[in-house]
Design an enzyme around this catalytic site. Structure first.
Site, mmCIF file in Angstrom:
data_model
loop_
_atom_site.group_PDB
_atom_site.id
_atom_site.type_symbol
_atom_site.label_atom_id
_atom_site.label_comp_id
_atom_site.label_asym_id
_atom_site.label_seq_id
_atom_site.Cartn_x
_atom_site.Cartn_y
_atom_site.Cartn_z
ATOM 1 N N TYR A 35 -4.657 4.460 -9.436
ATOM 2 C CA TYR A 35 -5.856 3.547 -9.139
ATOM 3 C C TYR A 35 -7.091 3.736 -9.992
ATOM 4 O O TYR A 35 -7.932 2.902 -10.231
ATOM 5 C CB TYR A 35 -6.186 3.749 -7.654
ATOM 6 C CG TYR A 35 -5.344 3.215 -6.661
ATOM 7 C CD1 TYR A 35 -5.520 1.846 -6.198
ATOM 8 C CD2 TYR A 35 -4.039 3.776 -6.470
ATOM 9 C CE1 TYR A 35 -4.653 1.118 -5.399
ATOM 10 C CE2 TYR A 35 -3.348 3.109 -5.298
ATOM 11 C CZ TYR A 35 -3.550 1.879 -5.119
ATOM 12 O OH TYR A 35 -2.545 1.109 -3.940
ATOM 13 N N CYS A 83 0.815 -1.156 -0.198
ATOM 14 C CA CYS A 83 0.032 0.194 -0.023
ATOM 15 C C CYS A 83 0.751 1.132 0.017
ATOM 16 O O CYS A 83 1.692 1.652 1.162
ATOM 17 C CB CYS A 83 -0.952 0.071 1.378
ATOM 18 S SG CYS A 83 -1.914 1.416 1.464
ATOM 19 N N TRP A 113 -7.738 -7.491 4.304
ATOM 20 C CA TRP A 113 -6.157 -7.783 4.711
ATOM 21 C C TRP A 113 -6.333 -8.626 5.992
ATOM 22 O O TRP A 113 -6.935 -8.499 6.856
ATOM 23 C CB TRP A 113 -5.616 -6.476 5.014
ATOM 24 C CG TRP A 113 -5.379 -5.549 4.183
ATOM 25 C CD1 TRP A 113 -6.032 -4.224 3.992
ATOM 26 C CD2 TRP A 113 -4.724 -5.323 3.156
ATOM 27 N NE1 TRP A 113 -5.704 -3.439 3.210
ATOM 28 C CE2 TRP A 113 -4.596 -3.913 2.321
ATOM 29 C CE3 TRP A 113 -3.787 -6.200 2.538
ATOM 30 C CZ2 TRP A 113 -4.031 -3.879 1.245
ATOM 31 C CZ3 TRP A 113 -3.013 -5.703 1.307
ATOM 32 C CH2 TRP A 113 -3.328 -4.688 0.920
ATOM 33 N N LYS A 126 -15.324 0.419 5.330
ATOM 34 C CA LYS A 126 -14.081 -0.009 4.574
ATOM 35 C C LYS A 126 -12.846 0.009 5.408
ATOM 36 O O LYS A 126 -12.858 0.984 6.420
ATOM 37 C CB LYS A 126 -13.888 1.233 3.476
ATOM 38 C CG LYS A 126 -12.912 0.588 2.436
ATOM 39 C CD LYS A 126 -12.711 1.832 1.376
ATOM 40 C CE LYS A 126 -11.435 1.483 0.287
ATOM 41 N NZ LYS A 126 -10.922 2.615 -0.424
ATOM 42 N N PHE A 127 -12.115 -1.117 5.360
ATOM 43 C CA PHE A 127 -11.187 -1.395 6.409
ATOM 44 C C PHE A 127 -9.704 -1.437 5.824
ATOM 45 O O PHE A 127 -9.164 -2.195 5.256
ATOM 46 C CB PHE A 127 -11.399 -2.744 6.853
ATOM 47 C CG PHE A 127 -13.017 -2.888 7.095
ATOM 48 C CD1 PHE A 127 -13.558 -2.423 8.261
ATOM 49 C CD2 PHE A 127 -13.946 -3.766 6.408
ATOM 50 C CE1 PHE A 127 -14.883 -2.473 8.623
ATOM 51 C CE2 PHE A 127 -15.377 -3.746 6.591
ATOM 52 C CZ PHE A 127 -15.622 -3.207 7.708
ATOM 53 N N GLU A 159 -5.904 7.751 8.030
ATOM 54 C CA GLU A 159 -5.618 8.676 6.831
ATOM 55 C C GLU A 159 -4.120 9.275 6.959
ATOM 56 O O GLU A 159 -3.676 9.813 7.844
ATOM 57 C CB GLU A 159 -6.314 10.206 6.919
ATOM 58 C CG GLU A 159 -6.192 10.910 5.991
ATOM 59 C CD GLU A 159 -6.150 10.499 4.495
ATOM 60 O OE1 GLU A 159 -7.114 9.723 4.119
ATOM 61 O OE2 GLU A 159 -5.185 10.772 3.961
ATOM 62 N N VAL A 216 -5.681 -0.022 5.403
ATOM 63 C CA VAL A 216 -4.272 0.362 6.184
ATOM 64 C C VAL A 216 -3.739 1.517 5.396
ATOM 65 O O VAL A 216 -4.177 1.941 4.218
ATOM 66 C CB VAL A 216 -3.385 -0.791 6.037
ATOM 67 C CG1 VAL A 216 -3.725 -1.954 6.870
ATOM 68 C CG2 VAL A 216 -3.226 -1.244 4.483
#
Ligand SMILES: N[C@@H](CCC(=O)N[C@@H](CS)C(=O)NCC(=O)O)C(=O)O
Length: 348
Positions: free
Chosen positions: A199, A56, A99, A130-131, A148, A133
């Site tokens: 993305y 990420c 994840w 929404k989970f 964030e 990292v």
């Protein structure tokens, strides 16, 4: 959440508009750590942990700043596994993919099976759907401080009194008062066109949405190439957070975004100044340890089943110039000395 009501869990690939555009939702945890104790989260050594994925870019920018400021012994980190998987495999109505931890990469603090469980533990009401990292977690109060990354990188300076003074930017504010305007101006195009642009290109589900996104990614590359041919760093002659924010996308570009997200151009071939800039940052003390290109490539190619249903991993483009296997061939090219000192000597 009342009984019978279910949390609507979503993942990035669900955040699509009707015309095929990827639309990222806002992060939900937005508190701040402060050195002066003016918030619920005072800066303390060994109190916080950053949950991250090697893949990420958002999470890894917090790791890069942590390393540059010399905070590796102050804030611990926990990595997730690269490949996302169903978090409620026994519930046919819940198709969420997220994840995971594992025996090899356990959640040593909270003992969770996956990142979703961590969010559900601190938020049983189901406000978060929404989970993501990174997660900056307060071990003392068992609370998520922030998810964030653009804010986490700014609050890390609050830990400066505990920093390892030998770190390259120990005690330095990477968002200094006198450069805020310049940094904001760079971030304003780098985020939508480049960091999120790749993305938007990769997740697009219509030709129009893809064309629009990839064009912006290319424009951002050309713009950065021009700036970096005229000055050492993106916001001037001083290294700032704008460079870190740009770097985390650049470092993944040729190996991952060019092919998996269909961004097609390659920095190492078409943007020499951007390439040297990325090498300079990668080679700063501590930063190499925040990049695991193998883990990152595995994540993208094997987690996005809608994009790559057979999880075929494209051969590394750097294999073409090397006898070494991946990832050694990648590091071989990226760890070669950069020319930024020579081109733009730092004024003393
Ligand atoms: N705004 C967040 C974005 C973080 C983010 O999107 N992380 C991705 C990984 S690159 C994630 O965890 N996604 C989980 C999912 O899509 O369900 C930040 O910058 O911290």
């Amino acid at each position: 959440m009342t009984e019978g009501q279910k949390r609507k869990a979503v993942t990035a690939m669900d955040e699509m508009s009707k015309d095929g555009k990827f639309q990222r939702t806002e992060s939900q945890y937005r508190a701040w750590v402060k050195a002066d104790g003016s918030t619920d989260f005072p800066a303390e050594k060994d109190r916080y942990v950053i949950y991250y994925s090697w893949a990420c870019p958002w999470a890894c920018r917090t790791l890069a700043v942590r390393a540059l400021l010399g905070l590796q012994d102050v804030i611990e980190t926990i990595a997730v596994e690269p490949i996302m998987a169903r978090t409620k495999p026994d519930d046919p109505e819940d198709q969420h993919i997220g994840w995971w931890f594992s025996d090899k990469r356990p959640d040593t603090i909270n003992g969770c099976k996956h990142i979703r469980e961590l969010y559900e533990k601190v938020d049983p009401q189901g406000k978060t759907t929404k989970f993501t990292v990174p997660v900056l977690f307060d071990k003392k109060q068992n609370k998520i401080v922030s998810n964030e990354s653009s804010e986490i990188i700014r609050m890390l300076k609050e830990f400066n009194e505990f920093a390892d003074k030998s770190a390259p930017f120990a005690g330095v504010d990477l968002y200094p008062e006198d450069l805020k305007k310049e940094i904001d101006a760079v971030n304003e195009w780098v985020y939508p066109m480049y960091n999120n642009g790749v993305y938007r290109s990769g997740f697009a589900t219509s030709q129009e949405a893809y064309n629009e996104a990839v064009k912006e990614v290319w424009e951002a590359l050309d713009r950065a190439e021009k700036i970096l041919s005229e000055q050492r760093y993106l916001a001037g002659d001083r290294f700032t957070e704008a460079d870190v924010r740009f770097f985390v996308t650049s470092v993944r570009f040729d190996e991952i975004y060019a092919s998996h997200f269909k961004c097609t151009r390659r920095i190492s071939e078409s943007c020499p100044h951007v390439f040297e800039h990325l090498k300079e940052i990668l080679q700063m003390p501590g930063v190499r340890d925040t990049v695991d290109i193998d883990d990152a490539r595995t994540h993208y190619t094997c987690s996005h089943k809608k994009i790559n249903p057979f999880s075929i991993i494209p051969i590394s483009p750097f294999q073409a110039f090397s006898d070494k296997d991946f990832p050694e061939c990648w590091y071989e090219v990226h760890m070669k000395p950069h020319n930024r000192d020579e081109k733009f000597p730092v004024k003393k």
